[in-house]
Each structure stands twice: as structure tokens, then as C-alpha cells.
Motif scaffolding. Structure first.
Motif, mmCIF file in Angstrom:
data_model
loop_
_atom_site.group_PDB
_atom_site.id
_atom_site.type_symbol
_atom_site.label_atom_id
_atom_site.label_comp_id
_atom_site.label_asym_id
_atom_site.label_seq_id
_atom_site.Cartn_x
_atom_site.Cartn_y
_atom_site.Cartn_z
ATOM 1 N N ALA A 1 -50.447 -17.444 41.147
ATOM 2 C CA ALA A 1 -51.101 -16.233 41.638
ATOM 3 C C ALA A 1 -50.393 -14.992 41.106
ATOM 4 C CB ALA A 1 -51.120 -16.231 43.167
ATOM 5 N N GLN A 2 -49.064 -15.042 41.051
ATOM 6 C CA GLN A 2 -48.294 -13.911 40.517
ATOM 7 C C GLN A 2 -48.616 -13.688 39.042
ATOM 8 O OE1 GLN A 2 -45.511 -11.699 41.859
ATOM 9 N NE2 GLN A 2 -46.464 -10.752 40.095
ATOM 10 N N LYS A 3 -48.701 -14.780 38.281
ATOM 11 C CA LYS A 3 -49.045 -14.646 36.862
ATOM 12 C C LYS A 3 -50.436 -14.043 36.684
ATOM 13 C CE LYS A 3 -48.507 -18.547 34.764
ATOM 14 N NZ LYS A 3 -48.209 -19.859 34.174
ATOM 15 N N SER A 4 -51.358 -14.450 37.517
ATOM 16 C CA SER A 4 -52.720 -13.928 37.435
ATOM 17 C C SER A 4 -52.756 -12.441 37.790
ATOM 18 C CB SER A 4 -53.622 -14.737 38.372
ATOM 19 O OG SER A 4 -54.948 -14.353 38.223
ATOM 20 N N LEU A 5 -51.994 -12.048 38.803
ATOM 21 C CA LEU A 5 -51.922 -10.634 39.167
ATOM 22 C C LEU A 5 -51.256 -9.831 38.059
ATOM 23 C CD1 LEU A 5 -52.413 -8.351 41.159
ATOM 24 C CD2 LEU A 5 -50.238 -8.950 42.262
ATOM 25 N N ASP A 6 -50.201 -10.371 37.472
ATOM 26 C CA ASP A 6 -49.539 -9.694 36.352
ATOM 27 C C ASP A 6 -50.510 -9.473 35.194
ATOM 28 O OD1 ASP A 6 -47.183 -9.666 37.810
ATOM 29 O OD2 ASP A 6 -46.280 -11.339 36.704
ATOM 30 N N HIS A 7 -51.349 -10.475 34.947
ATOM 31 C CA HIS A 7 -52.349 -10.361 33.887
ATOM 32 C C HIS A 7 -53.349 -9.249 34.216
ATOM 33 C CE1 HIS A 7 -55.277 -11.347 30.830
ATOM 34 N NE2 HIS A 7 -56.187 -11.493 31.766
ATOM 35 N N ALA A 8 -53.809 -9.216 35.447
ATOM 36 C CA ALA A 8 -54.758 -8.175 35.857
ATOM 37 C C ALA A 8 -54.127 -6.787 35.729
ATOM 38 C CB ALA A 8 -55.229 -8.422 37.287
ATOM 39 N N GLU A 9 -52.859 -6.674 36.089
ATOM 40 C CA GLU A 9 -52.156 -5.393 35.954
ATOM 41 C C GLU A 9 -52.055 -4.991 34.484
ATOM 42 O OE1 GLU A 9 -51.389 -3.401 38.348
ATOM 43 O OE2 GLU A 9 -51.021 -4.593 40.135
ATOM 44 N N ALA A 10 -51.792 -5.959 33.617
ATOM 45 C CA ALA A 10 -51.693 -5.664 32.181
ATOM 46 C C ALA A 10 -53.046 -5.237 31.615
ATOM 47 C CB ALA A 10 -51.166 -6.889 31.435
#
Length: 99
Positions: free
Chosen positions: A51-60
């Protein structure tokens, strides 16, 4: 004095140019914070990490594209993964208590 006024004007123009995050990204951030604060952190850390990786991707994506449809899509996925992590953590905790 004229130079200071020019700098202040430039600063206000730059500040106004910042795009606020779309509601979907704000919702994804909140969902992740809820998951991180719950049993997912201890019971299902691997799911929380996804979930953290997915959120990081969305932020990027937001950083690169602003409030584009790609940002909304990535934020939607991030929110759902955070909700999944939260549910998986609660389920793991309940199964642990049951055993």
C-alpha cells in the motif's frame, strides 16, 4: 524597495501556481494513515508495504502530472490497497485472537 516588491509579487505568483492534490489522492493518504495506525502495521506489514508503494507511486504521478486523470487513477489504486491492508490487518488480528 522596488526590487523587494518585485520579489514579493513573484513569490505570490509562484505560490498560487501550486496545484492542490485531487480529492482521490487526499483520500488515499488518509486511508494509508488509518491502515498504518491499525493492526496492519504489526499483523500484515507486507500488505501495508504494498500500500505504501502504491501511495508513493500516486504521489510521484501527481508530482509529475499534477491533477491529471493518471493521478486520479493511481490515487484510486493506492486508496484501495490501503483499505485492503487495513482489512487484512484486522482479519489477521481476529484470527490470532480466535486461535
Amino acid at each position: 524597495m522596488k526590487r523587494l516588491a518585485s520579489l514579493l509579487l513573484l513569490g505570490s505568483v509562484v505560490a498560487c501556481g501550486a496545484t492542490p492534490p485531487p480529492k482521490e489522492l487526499v483520500d488515499a493518504r488518509g486511508a494509508f494513515e488509518r491502515a498504518k495506525g491499525g493492526p496492519a502495521a504489526t499483523e500484515t506489514p507486507a500488505v501495508l508495504h504494498e500500500a505504501q508503494k502504491s501511495l508513493d507511486h500516486a504521489e510521484a504521478v501527481f508530482s509529475d502530472d499534477g491533477d491529471a486523470p493518471t493521478t486520479v487513477d493511481a490515487a484510486y489504486v493506492a486508496r484501495r490497497k490501503a483499505e485492503l491492508a487495513e482489512a487484512a490487518g484486522r482479519l489477521a488480528l481476529l484470527e490470532k485472537e480466535k486461535a
